[in-house]
Structures are given as C-alpha cells and as structure tokens.
Design an enzyme around this catalytic site. Structure first.
Site, mmCIF file in Angstrom:
data_model
loop_
_atom_site.group_PDB
_atom_site.id
_atom_site.type_symbol
_atom_site.label_atom_id
_atom_site.label_comp_id
_atom_site.label_asym_id
_atom_site.label_seq_id
_atom_site.Cartn_x
_atom_site.Cartn_y
_atom_site.Cartn_z
ATOM 1 N N CYS A 142 49.817 -54.016 -15.042
ATOM 2 C CA CYS A 142 48.640 -54.428 -14.264
ATOM 3 C C CYS A 142 49.055 -55.279 -13.062
ATOM 4 O O CYS A 142 49.739 -54.788 -12.177
ATOM 5 C CB CYS A 142 47.624 -55.137 -15.163
ATOM 6 N N HIS A 235 46.149 -51.291 -18.654
ATOM 7 C CA HIS A 235 46.460 -52.072 -19.854
ATOM 8 C C HIS A 235 46.453 -51.181 -21.096
ATOM 9 O O HIS A 235 45.621 -51.354 -21.984
ATOM 10 C CB HIS A 235 45.433 -53.187 -20.043
ATOM 11 N N GLU A 237 48.171 -51.413 -23.605
ATOM 12 C CA GLU A 237 48.429 -52.232 -24.794
ATOM 13 C C GLU A 237 47.182 -52.941 -25.320
ATOM 14 O O GLU A 237 47.208 -53.522 -26.417
ATOM 15 C CB GLU A 237 49.515 -53.278 -24.481
#
Length: 305
Positions: A142, A235, A237
């Site tokens: 990001c 993102h 994750e």
C-alpha cells in the site's frame, strides 16, 4: 513447493508450459534447506493487528520462516505500547550488519503528506537503500508500495477524489511470471487508501512489470524484472473485519465515510462481511517466499558476495 520429476518425463514440458513449478532430480538433490530470515518493517499504527495478518499470510508454506520485526528510531508509535515494541522489535542499528532473505515494508496512514513531509522519511529512505544490498527480495504494501516506487524509481503518487475502500476485482496480466502462479485470471483483493500511483508513470520504466490491475482500483501488483522489489498497491493481508473496523472508526469520527465497496452482504455495514480474498493473499505471499526468496537466496546468507 515444486514437483520433482525425472528430467525426460513427457509431462514435464507440458507442466512447465503451464507455469507449474517443476524441479528435476539433479536440482532437487543439490538443494540446501534452512529457515528463511524475513525482516518486517511495521509502519502501521495497530502493530499487533498487522503482525497477526502478516504472520498468517507467511505461514501457508512448508518453508520455515523466522520473522524479525523492525521499528523506527525517528518516530514514536502512539497506538502500540513501548513495552511491546521493546520486547518484540529491534532497531536498525541492531540489524544493519546482517543480511536477510526477504523484507516486508508495510503501509502507513500518511498518504496525504508529501513523502519529504513524513518525519521518518530520511530513516525509511536509508532502510530502502540498505535493502538493495542486504535483502534478497523486498515486498512493499500500500503506502509502502507507493513510497518504494517513489524512492527507487521517482514515480509520484496522486490524491484521489475520495478514499478507495473495498474489495475490488483484478485481472492477471502475465500468467507466466512466477509471482502470480496459481492465481485465477480474475481475483478479489482489498484496498484502503487516499492516493494512487498510475499505470502511465510505471510504464515509463521498462525495468518494471505490471502484473495485475483493476478497472476500478487501478494498478495492484508491480515487480522489478529481477524480482528484487515487489510493490502491492493494496492490502491482501487484511483480515475479514479490517475494513469494517476502519469504516466504523471513521464513522465515529464524523468523517462520513462511504460504505466499503463490494464488502458487506447487501451493503449492510452491520453485517458480517464474507472473506473472499484469503486464497489470493496466501498464494501471493507463498509465491514470493518460494520463487523470489527461497529459490534464489544463498544458503550462507552472511557470506560475502
């Protein structure tokens, strides 16, 4: 992990054409195995939450991964206790003479500042420069991806008219690149940001390859052609509830945020959102660890090149 086959097995050529990882007997016999040393520069405010997310993403591989968490010396975290940082994190001075197989640089909530206005930009720049000689491959997430593209290639970021928040559809652009091996042609992934880097600027750099993009969210995945630098403008994750927590936090602050796109069932912000991107996250991080870290990092990590 690869499939080991005899060198002249007919299926070997077919599988290699399909970008399936095949290892012949000679290479398999010569491989040395040890834990991978991964350095994580955690710039996110909720550090314990990010630790969990990244450890989960890195865990879906048979490889043993040893993680070291790195903190800044020129910035004091307001949302994580000093005792937690002192116990579980190291400073750059403690590890600067070591080498690492991989490094992760997370996002940070400083997108609306110019890079040079970020109080820890000189320290971050120094770490990114150090990574070029002390890390086999670095993955940036990001804002970390935007910062990395700016530092390494001078690629600017641009403010968007409104925050990009939600789960967006992306398409793979080059299926033969190992980083996207086993991803579907189209996949979902979260975004949460106020700024963007643009495709036209990236295409000016032939040493970079755009591997995945979205019609709504723009560029998602960029990699240097040598695999040493990976940039994820999103993102993958994130946990199931991360966007939900961000939305309700901003709502309580009176910021009048839009409901995250394609996230809640029936767009109901008080419902439990479905988890639709975990396989993408697992595949992306596993591919990075295997093809750009484990397969190319030296067995004697601290040996002089």
């Amino acid at each position: 992990m690869p499939i080991k086959v005899q060198r002249d097995l007919p299926a070997k050529a077919i599988l290699e054409e399909e970008n399936i990882f095949i290892m012949d007997e000679d290479r398999a016999m010569s491989q040395d195995i040890r834990p991978l040393e991964i350095l994580i520069l955690n710039l996110m405010p909720l550090k314990e939450e990010t630790e969990t997310q990244l450890m989960r993403a890195l865990s879906n591989t048979p490889l043993q991964v040893d993680c070291t968490f790195l903190m800044l010396s020129t910035h004091v975290s307001k949302n994580t206790s000093a005792s937690h940082l002192n116990k579980f994190y190291v400073t750059f001075d403690e590890i600067k003479k070591k080498k690492f197989d991989g490094m992760i640089i997370t996002g940070a909530p400083v997108e609306n500042l110019e890079y040079e206005e970020v109080n820890y930009w000189p320290e971050l720049s120094m770490m990114m420069e150090w990574s070029k000689t002390h890390v086999t491959s670095t993955i940036h997430i990001c804002w970390g991806a935007q910062a990395g593209l700016y530092y390494h290639y001078g690629i600017p970021k641009y403010p968007m008219k409104k925050k990009l928040s939600g789960i967006y559809n992306h398409r793979v652009l080059d299926r033969k690149v190992p980083l996207v091996r086993s991803l579907n042609d189209f996949f979902l992934a979260p975004h949460s940001r106020y700024t963007e880097v643009r495709k036209a600027d990236i295409l000016k750099h032939p040493e970079l390859a755009i591997l995945a993009e979205s019609d709504e969210a723009g560029v998602f995945l960029v990699m240097s052609r040598d695999g040493r630098q990976v940039f994820v403008q999103g993102h993958p994750e994130y946990d199931r509830m991360t966007l939900n927590n961000e939305y309700h936090r901003d709502l309580n602050k009176g910021l009048n945020p839009e409901v995250p796109y394609n996230y809640y069932v029936d767009n109901d912000p008080f419902s439990a959102p479905p988890l639709t991107w975990r396989n993408t996250s697992n595949t992306l991080y596993t591919n990075w660890l295997n093809y750009y870290v484990y397969q190319v990092t030296p067995y004697l990590l601290d040996a002089e090149e």
